[in-house]
Design a protein around this motif. Sequence first.
Motif, PDB file in Angstrom:
ATOM      1  N   ASP A  53      -5.758 -27.443 -38.210  1.00 49.04           N
ATOM      2  CA  ASP A  53      -7.130 -28.043 -38.749  1.00 49.04           C
ATOM      3  C   ASP A  53      -7.527 -27.310 -39.693  1.00 49.04           C
ATOM      4  OD1 ASP A  53      -7.589 -25.869 -37.281  1.00 49.04           O
ATOM      5  OD2 ASP A  53      -8.844 -26.779 -35.750  1.00 49.04           O
TER       6      ASP A  53
ATOM      7  N   ASN B 290     -12.538 -23.172 -32.744  1.00 47.57           N
ATOM      8  CA  ASN B 290     -11.584 -23.735 -31.599  1.00 47.57           C
ATOM      9  C   ASN B 290     -10.152 -22.784 -31.885  1.00 47.57           C
ATOM     10  OD1 ASN B 290      -9.725 -24.873 -33.679  1.00 47.57           O
ATOM     11  ND2 ASN B 290     -11.323 -26.442 -33.726  1.00 47.57           N
ATOM     12  N   ASN B 291      -9.309 -23.068 -30.993  1.00 51.45           N
ATOM     13  CA  ASN B 291      -8.009 -22.261 -31.105  1.00 51.45           C
ATOM     14  C   ASN B 291      -6.999 -23.363 -31.257  1.00 51.45           C
ATOM     15  OD1 ASN B 291      -9.809 -20.722 -28.473  1.00 51.45           O
ATOM     16  ND2 ASN B 291      -8.972 -19.423 -30.259  1.00 51.45           N
ATOM     17  N   VAL B 292      -7.022 -24.072 -32.236  1.00 47.42           N
ATOM     18  CA  VAL B 292      -6.287 -25.178 -32.559  1.00 47.42           C
ATOM     19  C   VAL B 292      -5.418 -24.954 -33.798  1.00 47.42           C
ATOM     20  CG1 VAL B 292      -5.736 -27.896 -32.814  1.00 47.42           C
ATOM     21  CG2 VAL B 292      -7.405 -26.875 -31.135  1.00 47.42           C
ATOM     22  N   ASP B 293      -4.158 -25.066 -33.768  1.00 45.93           N
ATOM     23  CA  ASP B 293      -3.644 -24.990 -35.217  1.00 45.93           C
ATOM     24  C   ASP B 293      -3.520 -26.319 -35.999  1.00 45.93           C
ATOM     25  OD1 ASP B 293      -2.598 -22.474 -35.295  1.00 45.93           O
ATOM     26  OD2 ASP B 293      -0.930 -22.813 -33.972  1.00 45.93           O
TER      27      ASP B 293
ATOM     28  N   SER C 238      -5.999 -21.479 -38.324  1.00 47.89           N
ATOM     29  CA  SER C 238      -4.690 -21.263 -37.106  1.00 47.89           C
ATOM     30  C   SER C 238      -5.498 -20.855 -35.904  1.00 47.89           C
ATOM     31  CB  SER C 238      -3.829 -20.098 -37.501  1.00 47.89           C
ATOM     32  OG  SER C 238      -4.640 -18.921 -37.695  1.00 47.89           O
ATOM     33  N   ALA C 239      -4.922 -21.109 -34.777  1.00 50.54           N
ATOM     34  CA  ALA C 239      -5.526 -20.914 -33.513  1.00 50.54           C
ATOM     35  C   ALA C 239      -5.800 -19.548 -33.344  1.00 50.54           C
ATOM     36  CB  ALA C 239      -4.253 -21.377 -32.478  1.00 50.54           C
TER      37      ALA C 239
END
Length: 523
Positions: free
Chosen positions: A513, A508-511, A516-517
């Motif tokens: 978690d 994913n592209n979520v910071d 990083s994105a």
Amino acid sequence: MRSAVVVATLLLVACGRTDLVPPAPVVEPPPPNRCGDGLVADGEACDDANTDDTDACRNDCTRATCGDGVTWRGVEHCDDGAQGSMTCSTSCGPSSCGDGVTQPPEQCDDGNRLEDDACLNSCLPASCGDGRVRQGLEACDDANQANDDECVACRLARCGDGFVRRGFEECDDGNQDEGDACRSSCVPARCGDAVIQRGVEACDDGNTDDEDACVSCAFARCGDDKVQRGVEACDDGNDATGDACIACAPARCGDGFVQAGVEQCDDGNTVDDDFCDNACKTPVCGDGKRAGSEACDLGALNGDTPAFRITQPSGTRIGTDAIVRPRTIQQFYDYRSASSHTGLEVVGESRIYLFADANTGRLSLVLTHGIDFDGTGQVQAQSEVEMDITGLPTGTGVDVADDAPSEFFLGPNGTAFGRWSFNRNSDGGALGPLAFPGRWRITVTPRFQTGITTWGWVKDDGTRIPLNRTEPITIEALDTATNCRTDCTAPRCGDRRFDAGEVCDDGNNVDGDGCSADCRRLR
């Protein structure tokens, strides 16, 4: 008779009987009349008392008459009975066929000797089959009932009379219908006779040309295995769409049918970058042409560039990532009782891998040998291992050293050396920090002198890859991915594939978690 009565009377008187009356006299009947006694009695027409049956009175006492079957001498010429005969008429005179008088047993008597009129010389009526040709009525008469010779029912055999003349006709259906099974010329209908046999033939052009519109008395059609001139380019007699002739046209790339053994595909269009190109070939990743489901295709420039690549001269080639844990290298190494306790130790084996602290992203190169006896009960034999490490990036130091610094230490110009001797425990160390992502190339040259029998690289998922223990390995960090992978997919952050330039890829592209994105930091 009278004397008998007198005698009887006298006897009675002599006996003293005077009261008796003499009996009445007995009268005897006269003898019966018979034929031949000369007396005509009842039931007799005559009686001449002789046995001559040829005079006026027959021996049965009937009068002689014409027709009684006995010739009356001096009166009759003959007598053959009531019906007469060929030589004796019914009037008991001489008779002959041809005398002009029809008398039994004659059926006719025309008084001539002609054999072609209504009465034959045998005094029988002329009829078909009597062997005589009756003038004006019969054309022939062969005296038989055969209907396959030259004379049939006293008519000359001919085509169309309904009878097949032997040796002359093949058929004869008695009609002039040219569309049935027997032509009016008395030959069987056949394909090629230029007449269409009804219900059997669709056409009949009277030739054997297999390239015109009528083939074997059927209308030419695609699939009849005959190439119709000016209409078809080919005709292989089947409906297959995978051979060289399709719908009576030569197979070609772009016709929408895949020709077996010639084409890989055929989508029937002129789009060159779909799943079948204009040369009827399926896209092949690596051919340098992006097509179909390919995201990219750079041909020879395609490549799978991992963040780290491990190689050996004999051919070992490993794409790998670091083992990532939320702890420092010292916490992960867990040095105690003169041994490491990472959980990756194995008796008799040396292991090498990369470790990253998930909290800081700090990267270390870990080298361990053997296993600690404490807590495992597994005994590591006396061992001697040496390793020379070259190519260390500037700023790299010893993160962990087993036992004493003299066993694992830095040298000049980006080098480090391990000189380990151990028994019933593990040994080793860790070097760091290493740039991550980064670009560097480290070489580890081992010398396993005793106690260690195998060597392996540990990938990020814990999988062990065996290494050649007699060769050095090169650990290369890569910070730039290729533009196109070898499977023709384009590297991108978030595709869950670890590429050069990334430190992680969680899909994913979520910071926040853990990755990083932009896939370049562990956080």
